[in-house]
Design a protein around this motif. Structure first.
Motif, mmCIF file in Angstrom:
data_model
loop_
_atom_site.group_PDB
_atom_site.id
_atom_site.type_symbol
_atom_site.label_atom_id
_atom_site.label_comp_id
_atom_site.label_asym_id
_atom_site.label_seq_id
_atom_site.Cartn_x
_atom_site.Cartn_y
_atom_site.Cartn_z
ATOM 1 N N ASP A 48 23.492 -83.378 43.902
ATOM 2 C CA ASP A 48 24.503 -82.904 44.841
ATOM 3 C C ASP A 48 25.852 -83.534 44.493
ATOM 4 O OD1 ASP A 48 25.458 -81.674 47.378
ATOM 5 O OD2 ASP A 48 25.742 -83.775 47.921
ATOM 6 N N SER A 66 35.051 -92.984 51.631
ATOM 7 C CA SER A 66 33.778 -92.318 51.907
ATOM 8 C C SER A 66 33.807 -91.608 53.249
ATOM 9 C CB SER A 66 32.630 -93.333 51.883
ATOM 10 O OG SER A 66 32.476 -93.892 50.597
ATOM 11 N N ARG A 124 32.898 -87.700 53.784
ATOM 12 C CA ARG A 124 31.796 -87.294 54.660
ATOM 13 C C ARG A 124 32.297 -86.381 55.775
ATOM 14 N NH1 ARG A 124 29.982 -92.889 53.871
ATOM 15 N NH2 ARG A 124 27.996 -92.863 52.742
ATOM 16 N N SER A 125 33.452 -86.720 56.327
ATOM 17 C CA SER A 125 34.007 -85.902 57.406
ATOM 18 C C SER A 125 34.291 -84.492 56.925
ATOM 19 C CB SER A 125 35.290 -86.549 57.934
ATOM 20 O OG SER A 125 35.895 -85.740 58.921
ATOM 21 N N ALA A 153 32.929 -82.965 54.293
ATOM 22 C CA ALA A 153 31.680 -82.313 53.897
ATOM 23 C C ALA A 153 30.913 -81.805 55.115
ATOM 24 C CB ALA A 153 30.813 -83.284 53.098
ATOM 25 N N ARG A 154 30.961 -82.534 56.221
ATOM 26 C CA ARG A 154 30.256 -82.095 57.436
ATOM 27 C C ARG A 154 30.827 -80.786 57.980
ATOM 28 N NH1 ARG A 154 30.261 -87.698 58.840
ATOM 29 N NH2 ARG A 154 32.160 -87.386 60.066
ATOM 30 N N ARG A 155 32.104 -80.553 57.763
ATOM 31 C CA ARG A 155 32.745 -79.396 58.378
ATOM 32 C C ARG A 155 32.764 -78.173 57.479
ATOM 33 N NH1 ARG A 155 37.065 -82.467 58.814
ATOM 34 N NH2 ARG A 155 38.553 -80.743 58.653
ATOM 35 N N TRP A 176 39.522 -76.814 54.708
ATOM 36 C CA TRP A 176 39.433 -77.976 55.581
ATOM 37 C C TRP A 176 40.092 -79.180 54.903
ATOM 38 C CZ3 TRP A 176 35.542 -74.696 54.170
ATOM 39 C CH2 TRP A 176 34.934 -73.944 55.182
#
Length: 792
Positions: A389, A420, A424-425, A427-429, A656
Motif C-alpha cells: 500500500d 504522519s 493519515r488525515s 487518507a481517511r477522507r 482533499w
C-alpha cells in the motif's frame, strides 16, 4: 500578554469590496492623463545578430516623441545585476543593450508616442534587421555535441553546476545495496504566470529634484528600486517605487525585467510621465516564465520497505540567460528532494543550461513542486513494484514529531510538525472510487514539506545570495488614537493587509477597524529585499509586528500609569469592541480614575508622561526581525480522478487537503490561498504548457487559445483541513502557506491516474497529462477503442 481576539478569525479581506466593485487601483487605472505611451521593439527571432536599427522614418512621424535603440541604451544604462548565482557562474547580469538577441521577444529598443495606438504604429516604422543564427529550443539540443554556443561565458551552454547532500560516491554505494531501485526520467514543462493583470508601470521623472517615481505592478518594490538605481546610474534616494493593487504575480513580478528598465529610461530621457502595460501576447511570449526541468531520479528501497537513498539529477532550462531567481528553482528542487521522509543518504545534482527560450524565474512553489512530483511518483512506483500500500510505505519512512528538529541530508532543518498525522488525515477522507465502462477511476494521497519564510540572512549569506532575509515593520499609534502599520511586504492578492491588521489589533488590544495597513511604497515602507515571495510575508512581517505591538503596548501602559499616578501593573485597558478610537468609552483604568485612549495618545505626542531620562517621544515602534531559521509547513493532498480510456481525458472529481501552517491568523484567507494553489496545480498537471517550435525556438503559445488555463468546470470542490503545530522560529508560531496548495497537485493527480490505470503507471512521469498524451500511453499499453488524437 494580550488575549487573542482577532488572530484565528475568518475576517473577510478588507480590500475585497473595492475590487469586486471595480474600484481597484491597478497600474492601468492610475490617473496619469498626461502620460506618454511606450511600445517595446522586440526580436522577431530566437537567436540572431542585430545588424541595423534605423529609426529615421519613425522619428519623422509627428506622433513620435522618442525612439531608443541599442546604441542609446548602451550609452545611458548599465546591466541589471544578479543576486543569486550558482558556484562559478560567470553570467552575472542581464544586458539591456543587445547586439545579439537570444530569445524571440527580447527587447531591442522602444518607441514613445502620444498614445498607445500611435506608439504601436510608429514602432512599425523602425527598421530593425536581425540576421538569424542557429537556435536551440531545449536543454537536450543545447547540450548536444556541436550545439551553437549561446554565451562565451557558458562553455557547452552550461551556466553552472552544483550538488547538495550526500556525496555521489556514497549515494552509489547505497544504491548498490538496495533490494529495489526505482529509476525514472521526469519532465516538468515550462509555464506562464498568466496573472490577471499583466506587468506594467508608469514612470515619472522630475528633472528639478532629479527624482524617478515608478508606479509598478510588482511584488518587490525595494528590489526594483535597487535594480533601477543601478541600471540608470541614480542615487538610491532618487528612486521611489510604488505598488498599489497588484493583479496577481505568482513570482513573475519579483524582479526588474529589461523592458521595464527601458521604460524608466524613457521617462528620464523625456523628463515626464511614461506608461507601459504589456498586452497578453507579450505576457505569454516575452515575460519571464516558470518551471522547465528534466530530471533523472532514482529511489533505493530495502526489502523491509525502508528508504535507503534518493538522488535527483536535475537539468534545468534557464532560457536565454540567467535572471534573478533563474537557477533558484533548480537549487530548491535539489535541496527539498527528501520531503517528509527519512533517508540515510540523499542528494540532488543541478546543471543549469542556456537555451534560446524566454528566461525562467520564480514561479509559485518553485523547486518544491518539482521535487514533490519526482519524489512522490518514485514512492508510488516503488509501492507498485513491491506490491504494498503506498500510504503504508510512506508512513513507514516518515519523519516523526519526536525527530524534530530534523536535519535532512541536504542540510535543511525542519522545525516542527506531525507529518504522519497529516497523511493519515488525508487518507481517511479520500473516498475509494469505482470504475464503470470506458471510465477508469482511481485515487491517491501524497505528502510534502513546504520551505517557507525564506530567511534568515545568515543562511542567505551562506548560499552567497546578495539579498537580506530580514523583514521590518513600523507600528504607530497616531495623535487621534488610530493605528497604522507600515511593512515592507506587499499585497499581491493574498490578503496580507487584513492578516497584519489582525496581528496588530491583538498585540495592542484594540478593535480591528482602528488599524490601517500601508504597504508597497518605498518612500514609507521599511526596507525589504524579498517582500512577498517564498511564503514569507506573514511569517516575517507578522513576527516583527508581534514584537513591535508588545513593545508599543508596554510603552502605552507605562504612559497611562504615569498619567494616572498608579503602578503600571494596576492599569487596565478597557476598549469596547464597537467604539471608535476617539470614544470616551475607550479608556485606561486605574485606582485614581481613567484616561481615554485618544487623550493619552495626544498627550504622548506632546511628550508628556514619559519617564525621566527617556528620549523616545513618538508612539512608534520600528522592529527588524531576522529569524533564527526557516519555517517548514507541511501537508498531504488526496485526489480522485476519472480517466476516459476512449479519449484520454482526465477529470479531477474530488480533492482533499490537510495543511499544517502553524498558527493560522485568518482561516478564510488560508482557505483561499490553498484552493487557489490547487487550481493552479491542476493547470500544471493537466492543461498548461508553453510550447516552442523545436527548430526555430520561436513561441507557439501566443494566446489563451494555445495556452489553456483550467476553467471553473475543471476544478472540483476542494476539502480544506488544517492542523496546527506552531513554529518555534518566530514569535507567532506562523508558517508560510502561499505556495503549499500549488505544490502537491501534479504529483497527487499523476498518482491517482496511475491508480486508475496501472497499465500506464510506469510512464506517468511528465506533465501536463493532456488527453493526447494519456491516450497515446493507453494505446501503447494495449488499451484500445480510442479515436485518433493529433499532438498540438
Amino acid at each position: 500578554m494580550t488575549t487573542r481576539v482577532h488572530i484565528g478569525l475568518p475576517v473577510p479581506p478588507r480590500n475585497h469590496p473595492a475590487l469586486l466593485r471595480g474600484r481597484g487601483r491597478f497600474v492601468d487605472d492610475l490617473p496619469f492623463p498626461g502620460a506618454r505611451h511606450v511600445a517595446v521593439l522586440r526580436s522577431p527571432v530566437a537567436h540572431g545578430r542585430v545588424t541595423a536599427f534605423d529609426a529615421t522614418a519613425a522619428r519623422a512621424d509627428p506622433r513620435c516623441l522618442l525612439v531608443l535603440g541599442p546604441a542609446d541604451v548602451a550609452e545611458l544604462t548599465d546591466p541589471i545585476p544578479l543576486a543569486w548565482l550558482l558556484p562559478d557562474q560567470r553570467l552575472d547580469h542581464v544586458e539591456l543593450a543587445v547586439d545579439v538577441v537570444r530569445y524571440a521577444g527580447q527587447p531591442i529598443g522602444l518607441v514613445v508616442a502620444t498614445d498607445r495606438a500611435a506608439a504601436e504604429d510608429v514602432a512599425e516604422l523602425v527598421d530593425v534587421r536581425v540576421e538569424p543564427l542557429p537556435a536551440v529550443a531545449s536543454t537536450a539540443a543545447a547540450l548536444a555535441p556541436g550545439a551553437p554556443r549561446l554565451h562565451a561565458e557558458a562553455e557547452g551552454n552550461v551556466v553552472g553546476r552544483t550538488h547538495f547532500g550526500t556525496p555521489r560516491d556514497r549515494l552509489d554505494e547505497a544504491f548498490a545495496e538496495a533490494h529495489l531501485v526505482v529509476e525514472r526520467e521526469f519532465g516538468i514543462q515550462r509555464v506562464s504566470h498568466s496573472p490577471l493583470e499583466p506587468r506594467g508601470l508608469v514612470a515619472e521623472w522630475e528633472p528639478g529634484p532629479g527624482l524617478l517615481t515608478v508606479h509598478a505592478s510588482t511584488q518587490s518594490p525595494h528590489a526594483v528600486r535597487q535594480e533601477l538605481a543601478a541600471v540608470l546610474r541614480l542615487r538610491a534616494d532618487r528612486v521611489r517605487v510604488v505598488a498599489r493593487d497588484v493583479g496577481g504575480s505568482f513570482g513573475g513580478k519579483v524582479a526588474l525585467h529589461a523592458d521595464e528598465a527601458l521604460v524608466c529610461l524613457a521617462a528620464v530621457v523625456l523628463g515626464g510621465q511614461v506608461k507601459w502595460v504589456e498586452d497578453r501576447v507579450e505576457n505569454l511570449t516575452a515575460a519571464y516564465q516558470g518551471r522547465g526541468q528534466r530530471t533523472r531520479a532514482r529511489l533505493a528501497v530495502a526489502a523491509d520497505g525502508r528508504f535507503l537513498a534518493l538522488h535527483a539529477d536535475v537539468v534545468g532550462d534557464l532560457g536565454a540567460f540567467a535572471v534573478q531567481a533563474g537557477s533558484g528553482p533548480l537549487q530548491v528542487t535539489a535541496l527539498t528532494i527528501e520531503g517528509p521522509y527519512r533517508f540515510p543518504a540523499a542528494g540532488g545534482t543541478v546543471t543549469a543550461v542556456c537555451t534560446n527560450l524566454v528566461p525562467v524565474g520564480a514561479y509559485r512553489g518553485y523547486g518544491m513542486q518539482e521535487s514533490t512530483f519526482i519524489r512522490e511518483r518514485l514512492v508510488d512506483e516503488a509501492a507498485r513494484e513491491l506490491g504494498v500500500d503506498p500510504v503504508a510505505l510512506r508512513l513507514r519512512n516518515m519523519v516523526e514529531p519526536g525527530d524534530m528538529p530534523y536535519t535532512t541530508c541536504t542540510g535543511l532543518v525542519y522545525d516542527s510538525g506531525d507529518y504522519s498525522a497529516a497523511l493519515r488525515s488525508a487518507a481517511r477522507r479520500v473516498a475509494p472510487p469505482s470504475s464503470a465502462g470506458p471510465v477508469r477511476r482511481g485515487s491517491a494521497v501524497t505528502a510534502t514539506v513546504e520551505m517557507s519564510g525564506f530567511a534568515p540572512s545568515a543562511l542567505i549569506r551562506q548560499f552567497d545570495i546578495a539579498w537580506a532575509g530580514w523583514e521590518g515593520v513600523r507600528l504607530v499609534v497616531n495623535h487621534d488614537g488610530t493605528v497604522t502599520v507600515h511593512a515592507g511586504v506587499t499585497a499581491v492578492g493574498q490578503g496580507i493587509e487584513t492578516s497584519l491588521a489582525q496581528i496588530a489589533a491583538d498585540g495592542l488590544g484594540v478593535p480591528l477597524r482602528w488599524v490601517d495597513v500601508r504597504l508597497g511604497d518605498t518612500a514609507t515602507a521599511p526596507h525589504s529585499d524579498l517582500a512577498s515571495q517564498a511564503s514569507r510575508a506573514l511569517v516575517l512581517a507578522g513576527g516583527a509586528l508581534l514584537r513591535a505591538a508588545a513593545r508599543l503596548r508596554a510603552r502605552v501602559l507605562g504612559l497611562a500609569a504615569r498619567a494616572l499616578d498608579v503602578p503600571e501593573a494596576d492599569v487596565v485597558l478597557d476598549v469596547p469592541a464597537d467604539v471608535e478610537p476617539g470614544s470616551p468609552e475607550a479608556v485606561f483604568r486605574g485606582a485614581s480614575g481613567v484616561i481615554s485612549w485618544r487623550e493619552l495618545a495626544h498627550r504622548a505626542w506632546r511628550g508628556w508622561h514619559r519617564p525621566e531620562g527617556v528620549e523616545r517621544i513618538r508612539l512608534e515602534e520600528n522592529v527588524d526581525f531576522d529569524p533564527p531559521a526557516i519555517t517548514f509547513a507541511h501537508g498531504a493532498h488526496g485526489a480522485a480522478v476519472a480517466v476516459d480510456v476512449d479519449t484520454g481525458v482526465v477529470t479531477v472529481e474530488d480533492y482533499w487537503t490537510v495543511h499544517d501552517n502553524g498558527v493560522l491568523v485568518n482561516p478564510l484567507v488560508a482557505e483561499g490561498q490553498v484552493v487557489g494553489g490547487v487550481a493552479q496545480g491542476i493547470g500544471l498537471a493537466l492543461f498548461e504548457e508553453v510550447r516552442h517550435d523545436p527548430d526555430t525556438a520561436e513561441p507557439l503559445s501566443t494566446t489563451f487559445r494555445e495556452y489553456p488555463l483550467p476553467a471553473a468546470r475543471d476544478v472540483p470542490r476542494v476539502d480544506v483541513r488544517h492542523l496546527c503545530t506552531p513554529s518555534p522560529a518566530n514569535p507567532g508560531g506562523f508558517k508560510g502557506l502561499g505556495e503549499g496548495g500549488a505544490i502537491p497537485p501534479a504529483a497527487t493527480i499523476a498518482c491517482a491516474v496511475a491508480a486508475a490505470v496501472p497499465e500506464i503507471a510506469e510512464v506517468l512521469t511528465a506533465t501536463p497529462m493532456t488527453p493526447e498524451r494519456v491516450w497515446a500511453a493507453l494505446r501503447e499499453a494495449g488499451i484500445e477503442g480510442s479515436p485518433q488524437w493529433t499532438e498540438r
